[in-house]
Design an enzyme around this catalytic site. Structure first.
Site, mmCIF file in Angstrom:
data_model
loop_
_atom_site.group_PDB
_atom_site.id
_atom_site.type_symbol
_atom_site.label_atom_id
_atom_site.label_comp_id
_atom_site.label_asym_id
_atom_site.label_seq_id
_atom_site.Cartn_x
_atom_site.Cartn_y
_atom_site.Cartn_z
ATOM 1 N N ASN A 76 -40.681 -12.434 -23.296
ATOM 2 C CA ASN A 76 -40.865 -13.788 -23.127
ATOM 3 C C ASN A 76 -39.361 -14.333 -22.413
ATOM 4 O OD1 ASN A 76 -43.261 -14.092 -24.093
ATOM 5 N ND2 ASN A 76 -42.640 -15.181 -25.922
ATOM 6 N N VAL A 77 -39.500 -15.231 -21.398
ATOM 7 C CA VAL A 77 -38.183 -15.679 -20.651
ATOM 8 C C VAL A 77 -37.691 -17.154 -21.409
ATOM 9 C CG1 VAL A 77 -38.666 -14.462 -18.815
ATOM 10 C CG2 VAL A 77 -39.630 -16.683 -18.756
ATOM 11 N N HIS A 93 -36.797 -9.358 -20.100
ATOM 12 C CA HIS A 93 -37.457 -9.952 -18.540
ATOM 13 C C HIS A 93 -36.569 -11.141 -18.380
ATOM 14 C CE1 HIS A 93 -41.569 -7.957 -19.370
ATOM 15 N NE2 HIS A 93 -40.502 -6.840 -19.274
#
Length: 220
Positions: A76-77, A93
Site C-alpha cells: 500500500n502507498v 511501492h
C-alpha cells in the site's frame, strides 16, 4: 489492509483501476504523455488519504510491537500504518504523501513530504534538479528497490503474516519464498487465495480487523 478505512485498493472489485486505466495513471508512459493528469489523480487520492484513519487491523499490528520485533512490509502507498503507530515500515511501492524528482525518484535530496495543508503537486512544479515533480510512487514497469531489504526482513522472521493480498503481484508475492523453513505463516484474507506449495500456512478467512483479532489470540 486499508479497505476498512475507506481507502480503496487498486485491484479487486470496485478498485481504483476500474475508475482510471492503470496505463494512464500508473505507468511511466502515462506520466510522459500527461504528467498534469497523473499528478491530479494522485492529488485527489492524497486528499482522501489525509481524511482517512487507521482501522482496528492497523492498530492491532502496531500493538504487536509490545510483544514482538515487528517489521511491516506493505504494498500500500498510504501512511495508515504510521498513523496507527507502527515504527518499522518498508514501503515497496512508494508513499503517496511524498513527491520526488521525475529524473530520479529515489534521489533522497528531492524527496519531499506533503501535508494536509499543502496536498497538491502544482502544474509545472519543478524539483531541485530541474525536472518535473512527480508522485513518489513506483509505477508499473519501474524497479522496486525496497524489495531487497524486504526479502532480508522476511528471511529473518520467526513468524510471517500476510494480510489482504492475492499473492499474484510480483515481486512482492515472491517474498513468501524467503521465509525460513519451518516458520509459521498466517494469511488473513476473506477471499480464496491460491496457496499451493506454501508450507506451514494457516488461512484466516476474515477481513483485516477481524482476522487480526483472531491472529492475536493464536500467537504465542
Amino acid at each position: 489492509m486499508s479497505v476498512e478505512s475507506g481507502f480503496k485498493t487498486f485491484r479487486g472489485s470496485d478498485g481504483l483501476w476500474e475508475e482510471e486505466p492503470v496505463e494512464k495513471v500508473a505507468s511511466h508512459e502515462g506520466w510522459l504523455m500527461d504528467p498534469v493528469y497523473v499528478n491530479d489523480f494522485y492529488n485527489r487520492l492524497r486528499k482522501k488519504l489525509f481524511a482517512a484513519q487507521p482501522n482496528t487491523g492497523h492498530r492491532l499490528i502496531a500493538e504487536l510491537e509490545d510483544r514482538y520485533d515487528v517489521t511491516v512490509i506493505t504494498q500500500n502507498v498510504d501512511n495508515l500504518h504510521e498513523k496507527a503507530g507502527s515504527s518499522h515500515i518498508i514501503h515497496l511501492h512508494g508513499e503517496l504523501t511524498k513527491v520526488c524528482s521525475s529524473r530520479d525518484q529515489f534521489d533522497e535530496r528531492y524527496v519531499r513530504e506533503l501535508g494536509p495543508d499543502d496536498p497538491d503537486i502544482q502544474a509545472g512544479e519543478k524539483a531541485g534538479d530541474g525536472s518535473l515533480v512527480r508522485p513518489f510512487i513506483v509505477f508499473f514497469g519501474e524497479s522496486v528497490p525496497m524489495i531487497s531489504p524486504a526479502a532480508e526482513a522476511v528471511g529473518d522472521a520467526d513468524i510471517f503474516v500476510i494480510i489482504g493480498t492475492s499473492l499474484v503481484v510480483y515481486p512482492a508475492a515472491g517474498l513468501v519464498h524467503y521465509v525460513k523453513p519451518g516458520t509459521p505463516i498466517y494469511l488473513i484474507d476473506p477471499e480464496n487465495v491460491s496457496t499451493a506449495g506454501i508450507p506451514n500456512l494457516t488461512h484466516i478467512r476474515k477481513g483485516a480487523s477481524e482476522g487480526m483479532r483472531q491472529l492475536v489470540e493464536l500467537l504465542p
